[in-house]
Motif scaffolding. Structure first.
Motif, PDB file in Angstrom:
ATOM      1  N   SER A   1       0.829  -1.205   0.000  1.00 11.99           N
ATOM      2  CA  SER A   1       0.000   0.000   0.000  1.00 11.99           C
ATOM      3  C   SER A   1       0.862   1.254   0.000  1.00 11.99           C
TER       4      SER A   1
ATOM      5  N   ARG B   1       0.056   5.786   0.193  1.00 13.97           N
ATOM      6  CA  ARG B   1      -0.899   6.884   0.203  1.00 13.97           C
ATOM      7  C   ARG B   1      -0.249   8.122  -0.393  1.00 13.97           C
TER       8      ARG B   1
ATOM      9  N   TYR C   1      -6.190  13.015  -0.985  1.00 16.80           N
ATOM     10  CA  TYR C   1      -5.390  11.813  -0.794  1.00 16.80           C
ATOM     11  C   TYR C   1      -5.813  10.721  -1.778  1.00 16.80           C
TER      12      TYR C   1
ATOM     13  N   GLN D   1      -5.447   6.715  -1.385  1.00 14.01           N
ATOM     14  CA  GLN D   1      -5.004   5.515  -0.679  1.00 14.01           C
ATOM     15  C   GLN D   1      -5.015   4.361  -1.666  1.00 14.01           C
TER      16      GLN D   1
ATOM     17  N   SER E   1      -0.490  12.153  -1.407  1.00 17.34           N
ATOM     18  CA  SER E   1      -1.113  13.389  -0.932  1.00 17.34           C
ATOM     19  C   SER E   1      -0.902  14.490  -1.961  1.00 17.34           C
TER      20      SER E   1
END
Length: 116
Positions: free
Chosen positions: A17, A19, A79, A81, A21
């Motif tokens: 994973s 994330r 964001y 994700q 921004s």
């Protein structure tokens, strides 16, 4: 005008994973919607996910169920994700903003590499 600055890219193993921004600054009150696009080498830039002023979201079929777009309006930040990443997700990811009346603004891009 609006300035967009992305962060959060990197190298991750398949199944991992990340994330991303995107912080917006400048004339943020003119923003109609924001989103993420991606472009792999030799390919066109494709929409990944978007979110409009009402909070409604839209996803490309190839990320549905794996990626989630969200925003924090107090931080002027959007964001992305990304879960269960696959090698085919490798690309430069660009933050995008649509500004009144209908102008497009782009961030500088952040590299995401999915590899073992």
């Amino acid at each position: 005008q609006v300035q967009l600055v992305e962060s959060g890219g990197g190298l991750v193993q398949p199944g991992g994973s990340l994330r991303l921004s995107c912080v917006a600054s400048g004339n943020i009150f003119s923003i109609l919607g924001m989103g993420w696009y991606r472009q792999a080498p030799g390919k066109q830039r494709d929409l990944v996910a978007s979110i409009i002023s009402t909070g409604s979201t839209n996803y490309a079929d190839f990320v549905k169920g794996r990626f989630t777009i969200s925003r924090d309006m107090t931080k002027n930040t959007v964001y992305l994700q990304m879960n269960n990443l696959k090698p085919e997700d490798t690309a430069v990811y660009y933050c995008h903003a649509l500004i009144k009346p209908l102008a497009n603004y782009w961030g500088q891009g952040t590299q995401v590499t999915v590899s073992s």
